[in-house]
Design an enzyme around this catalytic site. Structure first.
Site, mmCIF file in Angstrom:
data_model
loop_
_atom_site.group_PDB
_atom_site.id
_atom_site.type_symbol
_atom_site.label_atom_id
_atom_site.label_comp_id
_atom_site.label_asym_id
_atom_site.label_seq_id
_atom_site.Cartn_x
_atom_site.Cartn_y
_atom_site.Cartn_z
ATOM 1 N N ASN A 165 3.862 -1.706 3.999
ATOM 2 C CA ASN A 165 4.321 -0.209 5.199
ATOM 3 C C ASN A 165 5.416 -1.264 6.147
ATOM 4 O OD1 ASN A 165 5.109 1.885 2.359
ATOM 5 N ND2 ASN A 165 2.659 2.298 3.416
ATOM 6 N N MET A 215 4.218 0.659 10.707
ATOM 7 C CA MET A 215 2.930 1.675 9.961
ATOM 8 C C MET A 215 1.856 1.235 9.921
ATOM 9 S SD MET A 215 4.811 4.278 8.581
ATOM 10 C CE MET A 215 4.165 4.880 6.961
ATOM 11 N N HIS A 220 -0.628 5.152 11.139
ATOM 12 C CA HIS A 220 -0.389 5.869 10.330
ATOM 13 C C HIS A 220 -1.478 4.847 8.909
ATOM 14 C CE1 HIS A 220 1.450 7.578 6.402
ATOM 15 N NE2 HIS A 220 1.740 7.871 6.813
ATOM 16 N N ASP A 221 -1.147 3.528 8.767
ATOM 17 C CA ASP A 221 -1.660 3.327 7.391
ATOM 18 C C ASP A 221 -3.327 2.490 8.028
ATOM 19 O OD1 ASP A 221 0.087 3.913 6.589
ATOM 20 O OD2 ASP A 221 1.097 1.941 5.687
ATOM 21 N N SER A 222 -3.901 2.748 9.107
ATOM 22 C CA SER A 222 -4.798 1.351 9.722
ATOM 23 C C SER A 222 -5.699 3.093 10.675
ATOM 24 C CB SER A 222 -3.915 0.812 10.601
ATOM 25 O OG SER A 222 -3.647 1.518 11.822
#
Ligand SMILES: *[C@@H]1O[C@H](CO)[C@@H](O)[C@H](O)[C@H]1NC(C)=O
Ligand SMILES: *[C@@H]1O[C@H](CO)[C@@H](O)[C@H](O)[C@H]1NC(C)=O
Ligand SMILES: *[C@@H]1O[C@H](CO)[C@@H](O)[C@H](O)[C@H]1NC(C)=O
Ligand SMILES: *[C@@H]1O[C@H](CO)[C@@H](O)[C@H](O)[C@H]1NC(C)=O
Ligand SMILES: *[C@@H]1O[C@H](CO)[C@@H](O)[C@H](O)[C@H]1NC(C)=O
Ligand SMILES: *[C@@H]1O[C@H](CO)[C@@H](O)[C@H](O)[C@H]1NC(C)=O
Ligand SMILES: *[C@@H]1O[C@H](CO)[C@@H](O)[C@H](O)[C@H]1NC(C)=O
Ligand SMILES: *[C@@H]1O[C@H](CO)[C@@H](O)[C@H](O)[C@H]1NC(C)=O
Ligand SMILES: *[C@@H]1O[C@H](CO)[C@@H](O)[C@H](O)[C@H]1NC(C)=O
Ligand SMILES: *[C@@H]1O[C@H](CO)[C@@H](O)[C@H](O)[C@H]1NC(C)=O
Ligand SMILES: *[C@@H]1O[C@H](CO)[C@@H](O)[C@H](O)[C@H]1NC(C)=O
Length: 411
Positions: A165, A215, A220-222
């Site tokens: 993402n 992202m 958010h993705d981390s």
């Protein structure tokens, strides 16, 4: 027997709060890489910069990171480093969950009962901060990391090498508004990060802009580690850049907290040349929320208002002190801000809430004439989530909800 029934009813209510089939839906748009390349070739990018003096600041930069509880963010060393260089707002609130409604509300004054991250569009008769800023010729823009071209309207854009993402539409505050995306000039002001570097170098940054990292970088993705590291690294050279800093206020915040059952307070710092040295490293306990972005911009440039939750929102003290606005106390004892209300996006039988066209904002200005003209024949139903002039129904709905929940937990 009675207990079993109410427990079941509670679970049903909790999982399917207002019935799924009645929710509004929109078709999505997610072009493939070939179409992206084709569109990119004809997309326009505009550098728009004016110098409309504000009453307290001349530039307002808003940076949003993702999904982190207050204490987790406040405790991270890179965040502490940044906090020493600014004012920590330790009573700043997100509005609801998940991400998208928070972003949408921060520029339009309401989230219209949105409670998801799917592809949605807000009808063109709803105005945003873009209309307010345009009314006085104040330049604005957005920079979104890894957006494939200016004005991209796709649902997402993945990293082309790893398929991870990168850019997501749900983290782009203005793009869901028809009043923005149906206007080519406006699309050309919604740009990628490479354009930020260019505008900075050319001294052509707009006066109001929103920043969304990709992202990974936004957490958010981390994790907070990645987001805080990104924020510190990205801001370090800017905090030393005289052109960037001059009369500039930077707001670094998070869209929402992570644990839905806890109060939706988010760690927030004010930085930039507009923060006086003697206030660096201090805390401001005033109640603020994402609607304060709107009320502060209105107060700073003495703008008209949207007739929505911008009207009564507290104004950041840096601006409030110079505009003689006295912020109001808000009792947050029962505030959670973790659910939506029965309205437009949630329930297709409910129409868009009308703005209050007689509203006067904190800087004493009326609703923008264009909004009055559009909505004059419609009854001003309600200002959802107004903490300052709450209708009895709003308050009791909130309290009843909490009472129901705690009763069911304790039984
Ligand atoms: C939609 O809102 C109406 C009016 O408030 C209400 O009567 C109805 O129950 C709601 N529908 C759903 C599915 O919640
Ligand atoms: C870009 O600008 C040109 C010239 O004004 C215009 O003809 C074209 O339609 C614009 N492209 C887009 C995608 O808006
Ligand atoms: C996010 O941005 C960084 C640079 O800031 C880049 O290295 C990375 O590839 C981007 N995307 C992902 C998915 O990490
Ligand atoms: C389109 O956007 C530009 C820039 O924000 C604005 O000046 C113009 O008034 C807009 N046009 C319409 C029809 O809203
Ligand atoms: C968008 O900006 C990033 C830097 O953040 C850059 O790596 C990338 O090439 C840019 N993409 C486009 C399409 O301009
Ligand atoms: C909202 O917060 C309350 C109080 O902590 C909690 O009991 C409830 O489950 C939360 N609601 C949602 C939708 O997460
Ligand atoms: C605003 O004024 C209050 C009260 O005088 C003061 O405590 C606060 O430090 C001021 N804040 C800013 C940012 O000037
Ligand atoms: C705020 O009040 C001071 C003192 O009364 C006055 O000098 C100043 O002009 C006022 N500022 C604004 C923006 O109204
Ligand atoms: C806030 O509201 C709670 C609950 O009604 C009350 O107990 C408390 O005294 C209030 N706090 C203030 C400072 O008014
Ligand atoms: C609309 O604004 C007016 C003027 O501030 C106020 O008196 C009125 O209570 C507001 N109406 C609603 C429904 O909030
Ligand atoms: C606003 O737009 C919506 C969606 O098109 C429409 O249903 C509504 O009647 C419009 N309201 C006004 C006052 O223009």
């Amino acid at each position: 027997m009675q207990f079993q029934f109410s427990a079941l009813a509670f679970v049903a209510l909790f999982l399917f709060p207002l019935g799924h089939c009645a929710t509004r839906s929109f078709s999505s748009y997610n072009p493939d890489p070939t179409d992206v390349a084709k569109n990119a070739a004809t997309a326009n990018t505009t550098q728009l910069t004016w110098n409309v003096r504000g009453r307290a600041i001349d530039r307002f930069v808003v940076i949003w990171l993702e999904n982190t509880d207050y204490n987790k963010a406040a405790g991270h060393p890179d965040m502490k480093w940044l906090a020493k260089r600014g004012i920590t707002l330790d009573n700043y609130w997100a509005l609801t969950h998940p991400s998208q409604p928070n972003y949408v509300a921060s520029v339009g004054g309401d989230y219209f009962a949105l409670d998801h991250d799917e592809y949605v569009t807000v009808p063109k008769n709803v105005s945003t901060i873009a209309d307010l800023l345009d009314s006085k010729g104040i330049s604005w823009g957005e920079y979104l990391e890894d957006m494939p071209y200016s004005g991209y309207q796709g649902f997402e854009y993945l990293n082309q090498k790893t398929q991870a993402n990168d850019y997501v539409r749900k983290h782009n505050p203005l793009i869901s508004y028809e009043s923005v995306f149906l206007n080519e000039t406006r699309l050309s002001l919604i740009k990628n990060f490479s354009q930020f570097e260019r505008d900075l170098k050319d001294h052509k940054l707009p006066q109001y802009f929103h920043i969304t990292p990709n992202m990974t970088n936004d957490g958010h993705d981390s994790s907070i580690k990645t987001a805080a590291h990104w924020a510190r690294s990205w801001l370090t050279p800017l905090l030393k850049n005289k052109h960037f800093m001059k009369n500039t206020l930077v707001l670094l915040t998070f869209d929402e907290n992570e644990i839905y059952s806890t109060q939706n307070q988010v760690f927030t710092i004010l930085l930039g040349g507009a923060v006086p040295d003697h206030l660096k490293g201090t805390k401001d306990h005033t109640f603020y929320d994402h609607y304060s972005l709107l009320s502060s911009v209105e107060a700073n440039w003495d703008l008209d208002n949207l007739g929505r939750n911008d009207v009564n929102a507290n104004v950041f003290s840096t601006i409030a002190n110079k505009t003689n606005i006295t912020n109001r106390f808000v009792n947050t004892t029962y505030m959670v801000n973790n659910h939506t209300y029965n309205g437009y996006f949630l329930n297709s039988s409910i129409s868009l809430p009308a703005p209050n066209i007689t509203a006067i904002n904190r800087n004493g200005k009326p609703v923008l004439q264009k909004i009055k003209d559009t909505w004059k024949d419609v009854y001003s139903s309600q200002l959802s989530h107004s903490y300052f002039t709450p209708t009895t129904t709003t308050v009791s709905a909130r309290l009843t909800n909490l009472a129901t929940v705690s009763a069911s937990v304790s039984s």
